[in-house]
Enzyme design. Structure first.
Site, mmCIF file in Angstrom:
data_model
loop_
_atom_site.group_PDB
_atom_site.id
_atom_site.type_symbol
_atom_site.label_atom_id
_atom_site.label_comp_id
_atom_site.label_asym_id
_atom_site.label_seq_id
_atom_site.Cartn_x
_atom_site.Cartn_y
_atom_site.Cartn_z
ATOM 1 N N GLU D 61 0.811 -1.217 0.000
ATOM 2 C CA GLU D 61 0.000 0.000 0.000
ATOM 3 C C GLU D 61 0.844 1.268 0.000
ATOM 4 O O GLU D 61 0.524 2.244 -0.684
ATOM 5 C CB GLU D 61 -0.950 0.005 1.203
ATOM 6 C CG GLU D 61 -2.171 -0.900 1.068
ATOM 7 C CD GLU D 61 -1.897 -2.371 1.299
ATOM 8 O OE1 GLU D 61 -0.754 -2.724 1.653
ATOM 9 O OE2 GLU D 61 -2.816 -3.193 1.134
ATOM 10 N N HIS D 130 -10.183 -4.871 10.625
ATOM 11 C CA HIS D 130 -10.830 -4.514 9.362
ATOM 12 C C HIS D 130 -12.033 -3.603 9.556
ATOM 13 O O HIS D 130 -12.957 -3.618 8.733
ATOM 14 C CB HIS D 130 -11.254 -5.782 8.611
ATOM 15 C CG HIS D 130 -10.124 -6.494 7.942
ATOM 16 N ND1 HIS D 130 -9.234 -7.273 8.630
ATOM 17 C CD2 HIS D 130 -9.736 -6.551 6.641
ATOM 18 C CE1 HIS D 130 -8.355 -7.786 7.775
ATOM 19 N NE2 HIS D 130 -8.633 -7.364 6.567
HETATM 20 C C1 LIG Z 1 -2.070 -4.869 4.100
HETATM 21 C C2 LIG Z 1 -3.193 -5.617 3.503
HETATM 22 N N1 LIG Z 1 -3.503 -5.407 2.216
HETATM 23 C C3 LIG Z 1 -4.497 -6.107 1.635
HETATM 24 C C4 LIG Z 1 -5.211 -7.028 2.342
HETATM 25 C C5 LIG Z 1 -6.330 -7.832 1.671
HETATM 26 N N2 LIG Z 1 -5.888 -9.218 1.494
HETATM 27 C C6 LIG Z 1 -6.268 -10.162 2.346
HETATM 28 S S1 LIG Z 1 -5.565 -11.639 1.990
HETATM 29 C C7 LIG Z 1 -4.711 -11.001 0.687
HETATM 30 C C8 LIG Z 1 -3.799 -11.890 -0.103
HETATM 31 C C9 LIG Z 1 -2.598 -12.330 0.665
HETATM 32 O O1 LIG Z 1 -1.862 -13.278 -0.057
HETATM 33 P P1 LIG Z 1 -0.809 -14.237 0.599
HETATM 34 O O2 LIG Z 1 0.089 -13.483 1.512
HETATM 35 O O3 LIG Z 1 -0.154 -14.981 -0.514
HETATM 36 O O4 LIG Z 1 -1.623 -15.235 1.520
HETATM 37 P P2 LIG Z 1 -2.714 -16.326 1.096
HETATM 38 O O5 LIG Z 1 -4.049 -15.665 1.184
HETATM 39 O O6 LIG Z 1 -2.378 -16.795 -0.270
HETATM 40 O O7 LIG Z 1 -2.583 -17.392 2.115
HETATM 41 C C10 LIG Z 1 -5.021 -9.666 0.525
HETATM 42 C C11 LIG Z 1 -4.487 -8.815 -0.545
HETATM 43 C C12 LIG Z 1 -4.891 -7.191 3.695
HETATM 44 N N3 LIG Z 1 -5.573 -8.016 4.495
HETATM 45 N N4 LIG Z 1 -3.869 -6.491 4.240
#
Ligand SMILES: Cc1ncc(C[n+]2csc(CCOP(=O)(O)OP(=O)(O)O)c2C)c(N)n1
Ligand SMILES: Cc1ncc(C[n+]2csc(CCOP(=O)(O)OP(=O)(O)O)c2C)c(N)n1
Ligand SMILES: [Mg+2]
Ligand SMILES: [Mg+2]
Lengths: 330, 356, 356, 330
Positions: D61, D130
């Site tokens: 971000e 959130h």
């Molecule tokens: C700082 C932040 N940005 C965006 C989000 C929204 N978000 C939730 S899960 C996710 C994907 C995360 O991917 P990864 O780290 O690969 O974990 P996975 O869900 O694949 O286990 C996003 C973008 C968030 N929770 N926190």
């Protein structure tokens, strides 16, 4: 017993007191160790307590603040130096999303005994990126405690309280006053949170501030006394969260008039809260609207004349008080 | 959109192709001219230190003494329309790009004739017309901006590039990581002509690189983002100029980012207010002074005959005069008008939204 | 300090050496037990999906379907007093460490009997007594915490370690960079026994690793911090267990961080509410289903005779019953008492500072 | 002409309008492209405008917000999606230190035509990390504009204005209302900033809110009318910075009573500012203290019953109004 000390020494004394008392206390931050601390508050401690307890960190405010939260969750008591609070936006996610809330969203399974301290506010021409007063920002969030001492005695006493508090404490120091002196209680003079300090008694109008603006109010009170024969009471809030509503309200019940002063910008600032509380709780006592005095609505400028004009002045405070008294401004 | 915003198409703002016309120090690219430029920067910085000690300059002041070959070398590859962004140690970048020393000094003196009207001070020099998109005070905070600028340069169809200067210390910061990763990613499509220039002066304030990271090869840190990189001796301006030209050409041609770590040394203190230097020894500083970039170049030019003692004195004299004039100008200029407090807060109709 | 805070000396909270006593699925470390554990996790996750679709579970729900071998494999190296921290895809970590499925399910159902009293939901499972220091919802935000915990473990003189789980997507974030750098640095002095476990399921929501970074070797990203690293096939639980044991021993012994990238795949959608999956093909998902970690293990156990069809059915039956009970328990539990709204805001005398 | 549209469609319409009108407009954010957008607001745009204009970003971000600032400084007009404002703490340094101030500290040499948009506020059990309402946080800083539309028409009209504004605009969407419908003006129905909207006229008390709480106030106004025969005026602030003080003050001069409602926490929130302004500018008209209704002082809980209890309710608003009228609470 009390001794005359600088604000800087008072802070240091408190930290040394706690370092000695409790092995779980550590200090962390940028250049607090080998370098001696940008503000010289931690000078010498590295040699005395060693690198495991006086931890120099890379320039990664979010990372080391987060690490300190993790340490605190396992029972350590870190005191993090934010070299200046201006850098804390980078740690705000850790402070607000983790430190403030992890106790709640873990259903009470952990606590975060953490202090984050550093200079807050402007006044020495550091310009836009290095001049902020963030008491309203952090004060907004449940889970945090936020304090802003202005006297050396409170600096020490509230630091002792902060280190012992089982919650994350945002400790906003009056950076421009590190060199100012005052009487400081010796030994364990812990000052509780949530109690405002009456810095000067008076009967005609209440001036309310915290941090560096308390001094301004004291000078304005002198001017009012001399020039207008007005007796102003000055309240130093000291503690922003928890907030001492009672002391404010009682004072206004006596004086019927109030001026709230802050270095920070007007919108959604501490002075707005003060006005909201007073009109809510002392409505029938108020003889005039609560006046607010704030910084100009501009990023802090560098040039000395502009900077001075951007901050509240003694004159602005005195005039605000005069407005509450319906006497002519000067 | 006004041209001063750097927002005109392709960044063309009608300047001539040569840099810094009109300042005695920056009128060409031969080695002697580079020498002159470096001496000018040094002289300027020394005048700043004096100004700070006498209380004419307030706030924070960070000088470039010892590191001159880096900015000088890289900016030799600057082409009109390119952009430069850096942190708070930004005087040389402004001066070399063509800002008048007197306006820079006036800025430091907090005067209305300053480069940014006295509003920013030492840390926030901007000279958009000459390509300087600013000095910034939050360590690492300008890095994402520079990467975005590079994207914009390609998006707008130009072949300009962005020179992005950053300190060794800033590389510990998340902003560096996120921005470098974006640059690598956008670079895959040829959409990020960003030249990263690490001014590795081996310390962030009082913390040495070794006390900052377990992996001290700063150039190699760019591997993690798929950004090609190399190192250069940042005290040898010729070496810097060579890599600068090559790297800038590559970035311009491919639209891909590239990183160069220039190993250098700040012989001055971190900030002008720092008097104690517990974190390093006098010996260490002295040793690096032996490799002072101006000294090295001077020796070379004297040896190969491009300079003689007379010419050298002439350059120093001219430079001193230029900077003396700048100081005088700064000193005699007026503080900004108080009405300036309320301008430039917002662009557009209302510059200021508040009570006065 | 109360023991529930995980703050008692050396983290000793009086549990027995074996993990998760009392849940049918986690009573040992043989391969059949691991199989049982993985089936339990899968069954639990499927029950969650149902609960979400029927509106019993609110908020965000992220399940671990397809990735079971990673948590199961690594947690086989967990020792009492160790700490585990992860993001929001945290059900398996809680269950495998020994939380009762019924309390986990009750948490998801927002009930007072939930693991964190219904206050956190799916993303915020904590079971400090069993070593789980939380699930966290801000991508990357928990990584610094885990690194700090590892420091605390050595500072307090224990030989415990922290298992820190993170997603591929989180590695783009500055929090990862800053924390990994601290870990590497503190590790030089043997003060950071942190085992980084990258759950590389190849996507962060709908964005593949290739669309996230120009350098897709995630293990190698740890090179930038001086942290040793390797990769493992995250679908092969035996391979994961091997590397887990070796890596955990190394970290425990040296106090240095270590990183393992486990290549895995989430066959479920990112969140339970995502129905469109434009970002990947059905074929791709099907292909990975062929390498389902439970299927692979089942095949192996059947082949080598450790399991037969009968035993297999028995395990599935027992697991189903366990999870059915958990659902029933969750469904029948009461919502938290409304007074719980105001507890746990602060530790110490005043739990709540405000009007009610 | 007007059409019935959802809040989501209205936002999208505005962005499409601007994408078509101005080549320098680009969209950036996590999963806004290939994935279709977490909230489906940008669904389909990637196929239509391609990856150079609809930019999927890694989860960083601070990085991509900063990059967008750099783009804007060179004349592009990025619209950044903050997937939810909860993640914006990570970008707060870029927003506050760079976007808000760079025009000032460059002495006016650059401008930052940037929109950052995304859902703000809670209500769907997303729990502590959130669930935030950040209007006071961003509203505090000079250099930013901050808006918070609640009707689909305003969502579109204010987005048009935001994209065309040469300043950074913090666009706080009522995330819980993406699916709600309303009349939306066709074509170029730009709605100016700095003007509050009178959502309902009334004579006895003024209810002041913004975002999702406007609907709450509308329902409370109905209840007051039915149950107490009280005529409540409802004001939708819409614009947090600049702030429309006049509309508020005029309304209170008529009704003599006011209630300020916010989902956010009480301390240093928008409601405090509203109370401060009203007591300051309509002191002689006020027949009762301005009442504030805020969220409970706790991190947002997950359980449905707790979450409901943590947010302002219709009943709380109606009772606050009754207090200003000195009639019995229900
Ligand atoms: C700082 C932040 N940005 C965006 C989000 C929204 N978000 C939730 S899960 C996710 C994907 C995360 O991917 P990864 O780290 O690969 O974990 P996975 O869900 O694949 O286990 C996003 C973008 C968030 N929770 N926190
Ligand atoms: C985010 C942030 N943290 C801390 C500081 C204080 N600070 C100013 S300069 C500096 C050192 C930066 O070192 P480096 O990046 O190596 O640049 P150099 O000063 O050596 O040119 C620090 C810590 C800051 N300005 N911003
Ligand atoms: Mg450096
Ligand atoms: Mg992933």
């Amino acid at each position: 017993m009390a001794e005359t000390k600088t604000y800087r020494e008072a802070l240091r004394d408190a930290m040394v007191h706690e370092l000695d008392r409790d092995e779980s206390v550590v200090l962390m931050g940028e250049d607090i160790g080998v370098y001696g601390g940008t503000h010289l508050i931690t000078d010498g401690l590295y040699d005395e307590y060693g690198p495991k307890r006086i931890m120099d960190t890379p320039i990664s405010e979010g990372g080391f603040t987060g690490a300190a939260i993790g340490m605190a969750m396992l029972g350590m008591r870190p005191i993090v130096e934010m070299m200046t609070w201006n850098f804390s936006f980078l740690a705000s996610d850790q402070i607000i999303q983790n430190a403030a809330k992890v106790r709640y969203f873990s259903g009470g399974q952990v606590e975060v005994p953490l202090v984050i301290r550093g200079p807050n506010g402007g006044g020495v021409q550091l310009s836009a990126q290095h001049t902020h007063s963030l008491e309203n920002l952090y004060g907004h969030f449940p889970g945090l405690k936020v304090v802003s001492p202005v006297t050396p005695n409170d600096a020490k006493g509230m630091m002792l309280t902060a280190v012992r508090d089982p919650n994350p404490v945002i400790f906003l120091e009056a950076g421009a006053l590190y060199g100012t002196k005052g009487e400081v209680g010796e030994g364990d003079n812990a000052v509780p949170f949530g109690k405002a300090r009456i810095a000067r008694e008076g009967t005609d109008v209440t001036l309310i501030a915290y941090g560096r603006q308390v001094s301004l109010c004291m000078r304005a009170a002198d001017a009012l006394e001399e020039e207008d024969g007005v007796s102003a009471e000055v309240i130093d809030l000291r503690s922003i969260r928890p907030f001492d509503e009672d002391t404010l309200v009682k004072s206004v019940e006596k004086t019927h008039r109030a001026v709230a002063v802050q270095e920070q910008w007007k919108w959604f600032g501490v002075a707005s809260e003060v006005a909201a509380i007073i009109q809510e709780q002392a409505f029938d006592y108020l003889d005039a609207p609560v006046q607010r005095v704030s910084g100009a609505e501009v990023p802090a400028p560098y040039a000395r004349n502009l900077e001075l004009a951007a901050f509240p002045s003694e004159k602005m405070v005195a005039n605000a008080a005069r407005r509450t008294l319906y006497i002519e401004e000067k | 959109m006004p041209a001063e915003n750097g927002n005109s198409e392709n960044g063309d703002v009608g300047r001539e192709e040569t840099r810094g016309e009109g300042t005695v120090a920056t009128s060409g690219n031969g080695l002697v001219d580079v020498y002159r430029e470096m001496v000018m920067v040094r002289t300027f910085e020394e005048a700043c230190q004096k100004g700070f000690r006498s209380g004419k300059i307030g706030g924070y002041l960070h000088v470039y003494i010892g590191e001159e070959a880096v900015a000088s070398g890289f900016l030799s590859a600057f082409k009109e329309g390119d952009r430069v962004i850096t942190a708070y140690r930004d005087h040389p970048h402004a001066l070399i790009l063509g800002a008048e020393p007197k306006n820079v000094m006036a800025e430091l003196y907090g005067k209305g004739t300053g480069l940014v009207k006295g509003k920013g001070g030492s840390m926030h020099l901007f000279d958009v017309e000459n390509g300087l998109m600013g000095g910034y005070g939050i360590v690492g905070g300008h890095i994402p901006l520079g990467v975005g600028m590079a994207y914009a340069q390609r998006y707008q169809g130009s072949d300009h590039i962005t020179q992005l200067y950053l300190g060794d210390g800033s590389m510990s910061n998340g902003a560096f990581h996120e921005a470098a990763n974006l640059a690598g990613l956008w670079g895959k499509e040829g959409l990020c002509p960003c030249l990263f220039i690490v001014e590795n002066n081996q310390y962030g304030m009082g913390t040495s690189v070794e006390r900052t990271t377990a992996m001290t090869d700063l150039a190699a840190k760019f591997d993690a983002y798929g950004i090609e990189n190399e190192k250069v001796d940042g005290m040898d301006v010729e070496a810097v100029m060579e890599v600068a030209q090559r790297a800038a050409d590559h970035v311009r041609e491919t639209g891909k980012p590239y990183a160069v770590e220039a190993l250098t040394y700040r012989t001055a203190s971190h900030g002008a207010a720092d008097f104690m230097e517990k974190y390093r020894t006098k010996d260490e500083v002295d040793e690096w002074r032996q490799r002072d970039p101006i000294g090295l170049l001077e020796k070379k030019l004297l040896e190969n005959g491009e300079l003689d003692e007379e010419k050298l004195e002439e350059i120093k004299g001219e430079t001193k005069e230029l900077i003396d004039d700048a100081v005088k100008f700064a000193d005699e200029s007026d503080q900004p008008d108080i009405s300036e407090l309320y301008t430039d807060v917002y662009a557009g109709e209302d510059e200021y939204l508040g009570e006065k």
